[in-house]
Each structure stands twice: as C-alpha cells, then as structure tokens.
Design a protein around this motif. Sequence first.
Motif, short mmCIF file in Angstrom:
data_model
loop_
_atom_site.label_atom_id
_atom_site.label_comp_id
_atom_site.label_asym_id
_atom_site.label_seq_id
_atom_site.Cartn_x
_atom_site.Cartn_y
_atom_site.Cartn_z
N UNK A 20 0.78 -1.24 0.00
CA UNK A 20 0.00 0.00 0.00
C UNK A 20 0.81 1.28 0.00
N UNK A 21 1.90 1.42 0.77
CA UNK A 21 2.56 2.73 0.83
C UNK A 21 3.10 3.19 -0.52
N UNK A 22 3.90 2.35 -1.18
CA UNK A 22 4.51 2.75 -2.44
C UNK A 22 3.45 2.94 -3.53
N UNK A 23 2.54 1.98 -3.66
CA UNK A 23 1.55 2.06 -4.72
C UNK A 23 0.59 3.22 -4.49
N UNK A 24 0.16 3.41 -3.25
CA UNK A 24 -0.75 4.51 -2.96
C UNK A 24 -0.06 5.85 -3.20
N UNK A 25 1.22 5.94 -2.82
CA UNK A 25 1.95 7.17 -3.06
C UNK A 25 2.11 7.47 -4.53
N UNK A 26 2.39 6.43 -5.32
CA UNK A 26 2.55 6.60 -6.76
C UNK A 26 1.22 6.98 -7.41
N UNK A 27 0.13 6.35 -6.95
CA UNK A 27 -1.20 6.69 -7.47
C UNK A 27 -1.51 8.16 -7.20
N UNK A 28 -1.22 8.61 -5.98
CA UNK A 28 -1.49 10.00 -5.62
C UNK A 28 -0.64 10.95 -6.46
N UNK A 29 0.64 10.61 -6.63
CA UNK A 29 1.52 11.47 -7.41
C UNK A 29 1.06 11.53 -8.86
N UNK A 30 0.70 10.39 -9.43
CA UNK A 30 0.23 10.38 -10.82
C UNK A 30 -1.03 11.23 -10.98
N UNK A 31 -1.89 11.20 -9.96
CA UNK A 31 -3.15 11.96 -10.03
C UNK A 31 -2.92 13.46 -10.01
N UNK A 32 -1.77 13.91 -9.49
CA UNK A 32 -1.49 15.34 -9.44
C UNK A 32 -1.06 15.89 -10.79
N UNK A 33 -0.70 15.00 -11.71
CA UNK A 33 -0.26 15.44 -13.03
C UNK A 33 -1.45 15.33 -13.99
#
Length: 292
Positions: A20-33
């Motif tokens: 969850x930490x890495x994938x959730x963080x990557x999902x959140x980062x991708x959503x900001x772009x």
Amino acid sequence: MTPTPATLRARAEGLAASLPPLLAGAEHLAATVLLGEHGRRRAGMGDEFWQYRPVHPGDEARNIDWRRSARSDQHFVREKEWQAAQSVLIWVDDAQSMRFAGDGRHPSKGDQARLLALAAAILLIRGGERVGLAGHALPPRRGELQLLRLAQAFADQADAPDYGVPEARGMLPGSRAVFVSDFLGDMAAVETALTKAADRGVRGALLQVLDPQEESFPFDGRTIFESMGGSLRHETLKAGDLRARYLDRLAARKARLADLARLTGWHYNCHHTGQSAPGALLWLYRALERGR
C-alpha cells in the motif's frame, strides 16, 4: 493454462495488500499530473477521432466523411488518432548509494526514484503503453496487474553493490526506456548502456536523483565520508576546503550526462529529493513523449 479472472483478481489483491505505501503514493503522485486523454497526436489506426482534413489524391472513397462533406464545397476525411501501444522499459538503481537520505528531512534517493518510476508507469500503462523493468524477469505488459508486479519488484530489496550499473538488456528496437539513478558510479557503464540502447533505436530519459546535501556539500571541519556499503572511506579535518572541488566535479558529471543524452537522442534532467515530485514526474512523462 490461462488463469481465470477470479485467480488474477486474487493474485492482484494479494500483491496489493503488501504494497500500500509505495503504490498509494505513486497513485497520488500520478493523479497530481493532469494530462488529459493520452494520445499520439498523429493519424493512424485507432478508435479515437482526431481531426477532419480535406481529401487528398489517392484517398479511398470509403474514408470520406459524407456528413461533414455535405456542409462544405469540399470533401473531408475523418482521421483517427494513432493508438499503437509501445514498450517502455524502466531501470531504477537499487544500489547502496541510493539509500542515502542526508539529514532525514527528505526521502532517500531510492524511495524517491521508485516513487517517480512507478507513478510514470501508472501514467504510461493507463495511456495504453506496455511497461516493464530492465534487468528483471518482467517484460513489458499492459494492465493494472502489471502495476502490481512493478510495485512488487520495487519493494524487493536484495543485496546490492555500492553503485548501480544501468541495464540495457531486453530493450526492443524502436522502444523507449528510462534510467533513474544518482549516476555517481562508473560513467563508462552509463555510456555503454546508452550506446547499446541507441544502436537499437531506443530513445528515452535519464533522471538523476540526488540528495540536497549532495548538491550543496554543507560539510565543514572534521568529517568522515563513507559510502553506504562501507567499501569507501575518507576522513578529513577540513571538509570545507573540499567543497569547491567537489561541486566542480559534480557539475562536470552532470554536464557529461547531458552530453551523453544529447548524443544518443535521449533527455537528461537532475532532480533532488527536496524538490517537487510532480514537477519531476511531468518532465519524465514529457521526455518519453518527445522520445517517440
């Protein structure tokens, strides 16, 4: 035997539970772009409408859009956007040097590199691309399950040398690639990997990730410098006297990376862990788009 959808879902959920930490963080980062609909912006085979254009000699009558043509004195062809998926291979340095985190206020270089790489993979896969890992038994594939495989590969931390060597094996001719590293190891290895990639028509991006302390060299007085793996060690009583020489050598290394990228048709950027992650992700995505 082809796994059933239920089996695939169970495997995916099992992988997701441990990541969850890495994938959730990557999902959140991708959503900001905010990138909108992914597209090649050139005519070809596909399902998405792109543009109307006047009929050219040689166009087949079945390609004419008669409804649009009826509103004008000209005949028009309805073009669709090119949607052939391409392969992107990602290499993320997992060497000991990437575990450096400076004063602890920012993530380690390795954590930031994996976050950016996985977020880029999310954008690419959801845009229809096939993404895989260079140097791993993970060939380019599409789909959400592939994202979980990528996250799992990034989470697996094995014994590693002090400094990483870019991996160019398995790159398909005409594909694209990403190398994410601090690039503080042997520059000859970087040159070899880029040359091999360029010989196969592979274009891509070099993203150098550094810690703010590596950018500024804020050390003074008695200091012991030691590599993360412990194989290199240097003690000095006047660290401040080394600052100018260190910064000159770092600038020379960055310039060489930029030159190598330009000569091989790649793109280069340096990002440090105290800077905006969305900014680095946007640069990386656009660099891959320019590398088509």
